[in-house]
Design an enzyme around this catalytic site. Structure first.
Site, PDB file in Angstrom:
ATOM      1  N   SER A  75       0.482  -1.376   0.171  1.00  0.00           N
ATOM      2  CA  SER A  75       0.197   0.022  -0.122  1.00  0.00           C
ATOM      3  C   SER A  75       0.841   0.973  -0.162  1.00  0.00           C
ATOM      4  O   SER A  75       0.314   2.107  -0.277  1.00  0.00           O
ATOM      5  CB  SER A  75      -1.053   0.297   1.258  1.00  0.00           C
ATOM      6  OG  SER A  75      -2.038  -0.669   1.378  1.00  0.00           O
ATOM      7  N   GLU A 248     -10.514   6.498   1.958  1.00  0.00           N
ATOM      8  CA  GLU A 248      -9.725   5.322   1.967  1.00  0.00           C
ATOM      9  C   GLU A 248     -11.421   5.092   2.709  1.00  0.00           C
ATOM     10  O   GLU A 248     -10.761   4.923   3.778  1.00  0.00           O
ATOM     11  CB  GLU A 248      -8.963   4.574   2.586  1.00  0.00           C
ATOM     12  CG  GLU A 248      -7.963   3.910   2.471  1.00  0.00           C
ATOM     13  CD  GLU A 248      -6.981   3.278   2.829  1.00  0.00           C
ATOM     14  OE1 GLU A 248      -6.119   2.266   3.225  1.00  0.00           O
ATOM     15  OE2 GLU A 248      -6.423   3.801   4.017  1.00  0.00           O
TER      16      GLU A 248
END
Length: 367
Positions: A75, A248
């Site tokens: 990520s 997110e």
């Protein structure tokens, strides 16, 4: 002849609206969300003919996600790519593989006078939000990431991760120094919310909301991601020059790592509600670009049939190298169709806004 002219004018008007630069950009990232996760959520929402909010977005495509060091990204490298248009090594945030600082779309938007925000169900120091405003060699450097986020002068920060903002003398602090970043935020003019109640009553245009020591639970009494998103949009939309917001949904990834299908579906549906909140604003505003994508797929999820009912089969407990989906709506959305790379996301937003992202000249100097 006149009818032909009218049709031509309509075509030109549509083309002009498509190519126009948006005032606002909302980028929503479903961490770990691949095509199978979205498909499972769609079926859970109402069967094979059901449609998610993200399915209503007219522009669709595919995103390649490899990092500078591996076919399978983490990520941190993915967020750096999406934020700055630069490939970097796994676990690295906001730096090139040789240590040069990147300039992110959030930083460029801020410097152009636009308001900025980061929202996550993870700790706000997590890899994905960190990739838009922090510059560290390791994603686990949460104390420095927290300082970078405060120093970045972002208008709205919403998520968990309170432990990294408290001085080491405070109970449950994860810092190794005496900096009290919560006090610093207050002194710099942010309203600070440390509980769901404080968050719900927060108003104005600048907010730091740290609603958990670590990642959020995504369960009551915490506000859902859709509410976090709506609050951020409400605060950021007060700016005259527009805003950039990254949202997110982090626990799609967490659920997929543990191969928890039921939780994965729930988290994807919760993320889609945040997409719906963003689209609701964009449809009213008519000058907002909404982009939905994922940093990578997690779990290698497949959905074979068993007596006309789907079942879940997981291929791994980690990330995979498969392409991820991308959806877009609003001015400039046509730039996000087809097969693109994750670095193209930052580059194409920057092009629309006539801003620069990429690599700065100097090596990073961390205090």
């Amino acid at each position: 002849m006149r009818r032909t002219s009218i049709v031509l004018l309509l075509i030109l008007a549509i083309a002009a609206s498509l190519s126009a630069a948006p005032k606002n950009v909302i980028l929503l990232i479903g961490d770990g969300m691949g095509f199978a996760q979205a498909t499972a959520a769609r079926i859970a929402a109402g069967g094979p003919r059901a449609r998610l909010a993200m399915d209503q977005m007219p522009i669709t495509g595919f995103v390649t996600t490899y990092s500078a060091s591996a076919y399978v990204t983490d990520s941190a490298a993915a967020a750096t790519a999406m934020a700055s248009g630069i490939k970097t090594s796994n676990y690295t945030i906001g730096l090139t593989p040789d240590g040069r600082r990147t300039r992110t779309i959030l930083e460029a938007a801020r410097d152009s006078g636009r308001k900025t925000g980061l929202v996550t169900t993870d700790a706000i120091t997590g890899a994905t939000p960190a990739g838009f405003a922090a510059h560290v060699s390791g994603r686990d450097q949460t104390a420095q990431i927290a300082a970078d986020l405060i120093n970045a002068n972002i208008d709205v920060l919403i998520g968990g991760g309170r432990a990294a903002f408290m001085p080491k003398t405070a109970q449950n602090s994860s810092r190794g120094d005496d900096r009290d970043l919560i006090a610093e935020a207050k002194s710099k003019g942010w309203q600070v919310a440390l509980s769901p109640e404080e968050f719900n009553s927060a108003s104005g245009s600048r907010l730091v909301a740290l609603l958990a020591l670590g990642a959020l639970t995504t369960k009551e009494p915490e506000p859902p991601l859709s509410s976090l998103t709506s609050k951020a949009i409400s605060m950021l939309s007060t700016g005259k020059k527009g805003f950039f917001l990254m949202v997110e949904g982090a626990q799609i990834d967490t659920s997929s790592h543990s191969n928890d299908f039921e939780s994965c579906v729930r988290q994807t549906l919760e993320f889609d509600k945040a997409v719906s909140a963003a689209l609701e604003f964009a449809r009213r505003d008519k000058n907002t670009l909404v982009i939905v994508t994922a940093d990578h797929e997690t779990g290698g999820l497949a959905l074979p049939a068993d007596n006309d009912k789907i079942k879940s089969v997981w291929g791994s407990g980690g990330h995979t190298a498969v392409v991820t989906p991308i959806y877009a709506y609003g001015p400039g959305s046509e730039r996000f169709s087809g097969l693109i790379d994750n670095t193209d996301i930052a580059k194409r937003i920057a092009e629309l806004w006539k801003l620069k992202v990429g690599v700065t000249e100097d090596k990073n100097q961390q205090p």
